[in-house]
Design a protein around this motif. Structure first.
Motif, PDB file in Angstrom:
ATOM      1  N   LEU A 274      -0.903   0.253   0.303  1.00 55.33           N
ATOM      2  CA  LEU A 274       0.403   0.000  -0.299  1.00 55.33           C
ATOM      3  C   LEU A 274       0.383  -1.273  -1.144  1.00 55.33           C
ATOM      4  O   LEU A 274      -0.493  -2.135  -0.996  1.00 55.33           O
ATOM      5  N   ASP A 275       1.374  -1.382  -2.037  1.00 51.55           N
ATOM      6  CA  ASP A 275       1.576  -2.591  -2.853  1.00 51.55           C
ATOM      7  C   ASP A 275       0.338  -2.959  -3.661  1.00 51.55           C
ATOM      8  O   ASP A 275      -0.108  -4.115  -3.679  1.00 51.55           O
ATOM      9  N   THR A 276      -0.243  -1.990  -4.339  1.00 51.66           N
ATOM     10  CA  THR A 276      -1.408  -2.242  -5.186  1.00 51.66           C
ATOM     11  C   THR A 276      -0.964  -2.554  -6.614  1.00 51.66           C
ATOM     12  O   THR A 276       0.202  -2.393  -6.972  1.00 51.66           O
ATOM     13  N   ASN A 277      -1.915  -2.974  -7.443  1.00 52.01           N
ATOM     14  CA  ASN A 277      -1.613  -3.235  -8.850  1.00 52.01           C
ATOM     15  C   ASN A 277      -1.184  -1.949  -9.545  1.00 52.01           C
ATOM     16  O   ASN A 277      -1.742  -0.876  -9.285  1.00 52.01           O
ATOM     17  N   GLU A 278      -0.216  -2.077 -10.439  1.00 52.21           N
ATOM     18  CA  GLU A 278       0.312  -0.895 -11.116  1.00 52.21           C
ATOM     19  C   GLU A 278      -0.733  -0.226 -12.002  1.00 52.21           C
ATOM     20  O   GLU A 278      -0.706   0.978 -12.199  1.00 52.21           O
ATOM     21  N   ASN A 279      -1.657  -1.030 -12.565  1.00 53.38           N
ATOM     22  CA  ASN A 279      -2.650  -0.471 -13.477  1.00 53.38           C
ATOM     23  C   ASN A 279      -3.949  -0.079 -12.773  1.00 53.38           C
ATOM     24  O   ASN A 279      -4.993   0.057 -13.405  1.00 53.38           O
ATOM     25  N   SER A 280      -3.894   0.085 -11.441  1.00 53.50           N
ATOM     26  CA  SER A 280      -5.093   0.521 -10.715  1.00 53.50           C
ATOM     27  C   SER A 280      -5.536   1.883 -11.211  1.00 53.50           C
ATOM     28  O   SER A 280      -4.727   2.776 -11.440  1.00 53.50           O
ATOM     29  N   ASP A 282      -9.086   4.579 -10.692  1.00 47.26           N
ATOM     30  CA  ASP A 282      -9.592   5.473  -9.655  1.00 47.26           C
ATOM     31  C   ASP A 282      -9.601   4.811  -8.286  1.00 47.26           C
ATOM     32  O   ASP A 282      -9.623   5.490  -7.261  1.00 47.26           O
ATOM     33  N   ILE A 283      -9.625   3.484  -8.265  1.00 51.26           N
ATOM     34  CA  ILE A 283      -9.696   2.780  -6.998  1.00 51.26           C
ATOM     35  C   ILE A 283      -8.536   1.774  -6.923  1.00 51.26           C
ATOM     36  O   ILE A 283      -8.269   1.060  -7.880  1.00 51.26           O
ATOM     37  N   PRO A 284      -7.800   1.729  -5.797  1.00 55.37           N
ATOM     38  CA  PRO A 284      -6.685   0.785  -5.673  1.00 55.37           C
ATOM     39  C   PRO A 284      -7.157  -0.657  -5.821  1.00 55.37           C
ATOM     40  O   PRO A 284      -8.231  -1.027  -5.329  1.00 55.37           O
ATOM     41  N   GLN A 285      -6.341  -1.482  -6.480  1.00 51.30           N
ATOM     42  CA  GLN A 285      -6.695  -2.873  -6.726  1.00 51.30           C
ATOM     43  C   GLN A 285      -5.647  -3.804  -6.112  1.00 51.30           C
ATOM     44  O   GLN A 285      -4.452  -3.532  -6.166  1.00 51.30           O
ATOM     45  N   ILE A 286      -6.124  -4.895  -5.523  1.00 51.58           N
ATOM     46  CA  ILE A 286      -5.255  -5.921  -4.946  1.00 51.58           C
ATOM     47  C   ILE A 286      -5.671  -7.269  -5.503  1.00 51.58           C
ATOM     48  O   ILE A 286      -6.865  -7.597  -5.523  1.00 51.58           O
ATOM     49  N   GLN A 287      -4.705  -8.043  -5.953  1.00 47.97           N
ATOM     50  CA  GLN A 287      -5.008  -9.390  -6.408  1.00 47.97           C
ATOM     51  C   GLN A 287      -5.327 -10.278  -5.210  1.00 47.97           C
ATOM     52  O   GLN A 287      -4.697 -10.170  -4.159  1.00 47.97           O
ATOM     53  N   TRP A 288      -6.333 -11.131  -5.362  1.00 46.55           N
ATOM     54  CA  TRP A 288      -6.699 -12.069  -4.297  1.00 46.55           C
ATOM     55  C   TRP A 288      -5.475 -12.878  -3.874  1.00 46.55           C
ATOM     56  O   TRP A 288      -4.694 -13.349  -4.708  1.00 46.55           O
ATOM     57  N   GLY A 289      -5.276 -13.024  -2.570  1.00 45.04           N
ATOM     58  CA  GLY A 289      -4.151 -13.785  -2.047  1.00 45.04           C
ATOM     59  C   GLY A 289      -2.931 -12.952  -1.705  1.00 45.04           C
ATOM     60  O   GLY A 289      -1.995 -13.451  -1.074  1.00 45.04           O
ATOM     61  N   ASP A 291      -0.942  -9.562   0.153  1.00 45.54           N
ATOM     62  CA  ASP A 291      -1.013  -8.962   1.488  1.00 45.54           C
ATOM     63  C   ASP A 291      -1.758  -7.627   1.435  1.00 45.54           C
ATOM     64  O   ASP A 291      -1.604  -6.855   0.479  1.00 45.54           O
ATOM     65  N   LEU A 292      -2.546  -7.370   2.462  1.00 44.10           N
ATOM     66  CA  LEU A 292      -3.197  -6.073   2.627  1.00 44.10           C
ATOM     67  C   LEU A 292      -2.294  -5.216   3.514  1.00 44.10           C
ATOM     68  O   LEU A 292      -2.067  -5.547   4.676  1.00 44.10           O
ATOM     69  N   LYS A 293      -1.779  -4.116   2.975  1.00 40.44           N
ATOM     70  CA  LYS A 293      -0.892  -3.220   3.722  1.00 40.44           C
ATOM     71  C   LYS A 293      -1.476  -1.812   3.721  1.00 40.44           C
ATOM     72  O   LYS A 293      -1.685  -1.225   2.666  1.00 40.44           O
ATOM     73  N   LEU A 294      -1.701  -1.293   4.922  1.00 41.21           N
ATOM     74  CA  LEU A 294      -2.290   0.034   5.077  1.00 41.21           C
ATOM     75  C   LEU A 294      -1.323   0.935   5.834  1.00 41.21           C
ATOM     76  O   LEU A 294      -0.816   0.563   6.897  1.00 41.21           O
ATOM     77  N   TYR A 295      -1.081   2.115   5.269  1.00 39.94           N
ATOM     78  CA  TYR A 295      -0.224   3.111   5.935  1.00 39.94           C
ATOM     79  C   TYR A 295      -1.101   4.193   6.551  1.00 39.94           C
ATOM     80  O   TYR A 295      -2.007   4.732   5.896  1.00 39.94           O
ATOM     81  N   PHE A 296      -0.840   4.515   7.826  1.00 40.78           N
ATOM     82  CA  PHE A 296      -1.586   5.551   8.531  1.00 40.78           C
ATOM     83  C   PHE A 296      -0.621   6.584   9.113  1.00 40.78           C
ATOM     84  O   PHE A 296       0.470   6.229   9.575  1.00 40.78           O
ATOM     85  N   ALA A 297      -1.059   7.824   9.095  1.00 40.82           N
ATOM     86  CA  ALA A 297      -0.323   8.901   9.786  1.00 40.82           C
ATOM     87  C   ALA A 297      -1.336   9.737  10.553  1.00 40.82           C
ATOM     88  O   ALA A 297      -2.292  10.259   9.969  1.00 40.82           O
ATOM     89  N   PHE A 298      -1.137   9.858  11.867  1.00 46.75           N
ATOM     90  CA  PHE A 298      -2.032  10.623  12.737  1.00 46.75           C
ATOM     91  C   PHE A 298      -1.260  11.750  13.412  1.00 46.75           C
ATOM     92  O   PHE A 298      -0.069  11.613  13.718  1.00 46.75           O
ATOM     93  N   SER A 379     -11.178   3.013  -0.033  1.00 50.24           N
ATOM     94  CA  SER A 379     -11.822   1.869  -0.672  1.00 50.24           C
ATOM     95  C   SER A 379     -10.799   1.139  -1.528  1.00 50.24           C
ATOM     96  O   SER A 379      -9.811   1.725  -1.974  1.00 50.24           O
ATOM     97  N   PHE A 380     -11.026  -0.144  -1.725  1.00 52.23           N
ATOM     98  CA  PHE A 380     -10.131  -0.925  -2.573  1.00 52.23           C
ATOM     99  C   PHE A 380     -10.922  -2.049  -3.230  1.00 52.23           C
ATOM    100  O   PHE A 380     -12.032  -2.392  -2.810  1.00 52.23           O
ATOM    101  N   GLN A 381     -10.340  -2.611  -4.273  1.00 50.31           N
ATOM    102  CA  GLN A 381     -11.001  -3.649  -5.049  1.00 50.31           C
ATOM    103  C   GLN A 381     -10.160  -4.921  -5.047  1.00 50.31           C
ATOM    104  O   GLN A 381      -8.960  -4.884  -5.313  1.00 50.31           O
TER     105      GLN A 381
END
Length: 418
Positions: A274-280, A282-289, A291-298, A379-381
């Protein structure tokens, strides 16, 4: 400012190989005859053939370092062997001025039954140096390689690290006009690597360097020009080293799920960053600094209670970098209609620039019996302007200060910010 002379000029270089040995031998016989009249089909592929290198062109001047990057099979080693004269191209032209020193394979150029000292003289002679010139540099080479007690031992008894030390010492101390380095600096201890890079800095103004590595921090530090190869073709060429590295990382992304263990109790329905860069792309991009937010559904398939979820982070070489805290009993997750949905957050992510992979381990009970293990589920960058060696780039703050002697007997020295 006057431009320095061009030491390496490559024009339309192409090389093809055949996947089948028998077919390759037959094509070789045919080419012997066609070359007499002029091979008009040199740029055409025949059955079972493929381009290892296709239409590569560049110029490299004295004082420049060209980085060649790309994944395994991209064509880097083939290109270097052509530049070093080990194989001939099928099309195109290579012009190299001056002496060429090459470290393209571990131990390449060494006669295994000769001693290290004898191999120094052999390699120096190949570079065009006289015996007296080699003698004058011999002690410096031995000292740099740090193998004085083994210099009269046959090279076949050297370790991989010793071969790299000797090979680089010869190449650096002989100061060739063109130096080709292919991944060999990945071998050896950190102290010697740092000494090698210091030496490269010293000789670079007088030579042209072609540097191949899978270590992007090394490429970023040394190279002023860069070529990114993919399946033998140029994917990017220019002086924007950071852009080429980003493209390299993006190519590395692999989102295929790898099931390591599954007892059928639980199924991963969805995972999303979640909350990745809008211009990501093939691979989601996060700016350094950020928050890392991961959504899971099991989906729960068997009658189990809410398990423990262990989330691991790996780098692009599949080395474990970090692990997130498991879900706590003090804030339990809820099972609704045989489904568990949750978001896990890590604040102020300070992983250094690069590609990372998420794996998850699901277990249950005090003994943490495994019920599901999935590798590379996402994967993310991480985006940052700097490439560094270390997996973390921690934020910090610098302030001016002065020490003042406090009159109080209890406080001693105190720091006064200015």
């Amino acid at each position: 400012m006057e431009q320095k002379e061009v030491l390496v000029k490559v024009e339309g270089l192409s090389k093809k190989f055949c996947k089948d040995l028998k077919t390759s031998l037959w094509y070789g016989v045919k080419d012997l005859f066609s070359n007499v009249k002029g091979n008009k089909e040199e740029r055409l592929l025949r059955d079972q053939e493929f381009w290892a290198v296709k239409d590569i062109s560049f110029e490299l001047r004295r004082g420049e370092c060209l980085g060649l990057i790309g994944h395994n099979g991209a064509g880097k080693s083939t290109l270097l062997k052509i530049l070093n004269g080990l194989i001939n191209p099928d099309a195109g032209k290579v012009t190299v001025k001056g002496r060429v020193g090459a470290l393209i394979e571990l131990g390449a150029g060494f006669n295994p039954i000769l001693t290290g000292r004898e191999n120094v003289f052999n390699n120096g002679a190949i570079l065009g140096f006289t015996r007296k010139e080699i003698n004058d540099k011999l002690e410096e080479i031995i000292d740099f390689a740090e193998i004085r007690e083994f210099i009269d031992m046959p090279v076949q008894n050297y370790s991989s690290g010793m071969k790299v030390r000797l090979g680089f010492a010869i190449a650096a101390q002989m100061e060739p006009d063109v130096l080709i380095i292919d991944e060999v600096l990945a071998v050896g201890d950190m102290g010697f690597k740092l000494k090698c890079f210091k030496t490269i800095d010293e000789i670079l103004p007088k030579t042209a360097i072609i540097f191949v590595s899978h270590s992007m921090p090394q490429v970023s530090r040394l190279c002023s020009e860069i070529i990114l190869l993919s399946n033998g073709k140029v994917n990017y060429q220019g002086d924007d080293v950071a852009k080429a590295i980003d493209l390299y990382y993006t190519q590395f992304a692999n989102n295929e799920t790898n099931i390591m263990f599954d007892d059928g109790s639980i199924i991963l329905e969805k995972v999303e960053l979640l909350d990745t860069n809008e211009n990501s792309g093939d691979i989601p991009q996060i700016q350094w600094g950020r928050d890392l937010k991961l959504y899971f559904a099991f989906i729960i398939k068997k009658g189990i209670t809410v398990p423990q979820f262990t989330i691991n982070i790996f780098d692009k070489e599949q080395r474990p970098i970090a692990i997130l805290e498991e879900n706590k009993e003090s804030s339990p997750l809820t099972l609704i209609d045989n489904k568990i949905k949750f978001i896990v957050t890590h604040r102020n992510l300070q992983l250094s620039k690069g590609i990372y992979f998420i794996s998850i381990h699901v277990s249950q009970g005090k003994l943490k019996a495994p019920i599901l293990r999935l590798n590379d589920i996402l994967s993310f960058q991480i985006l940052h302007e700097k490439d560094i060696w270390h997996p973390f780039l921690l934020s910090s703050e610098f302030k001016n200060f002065e020490l003042k002697q406090d009159d109080s007997q209890n406080k001693g020295l105190k720091i006064s910010e200015t």
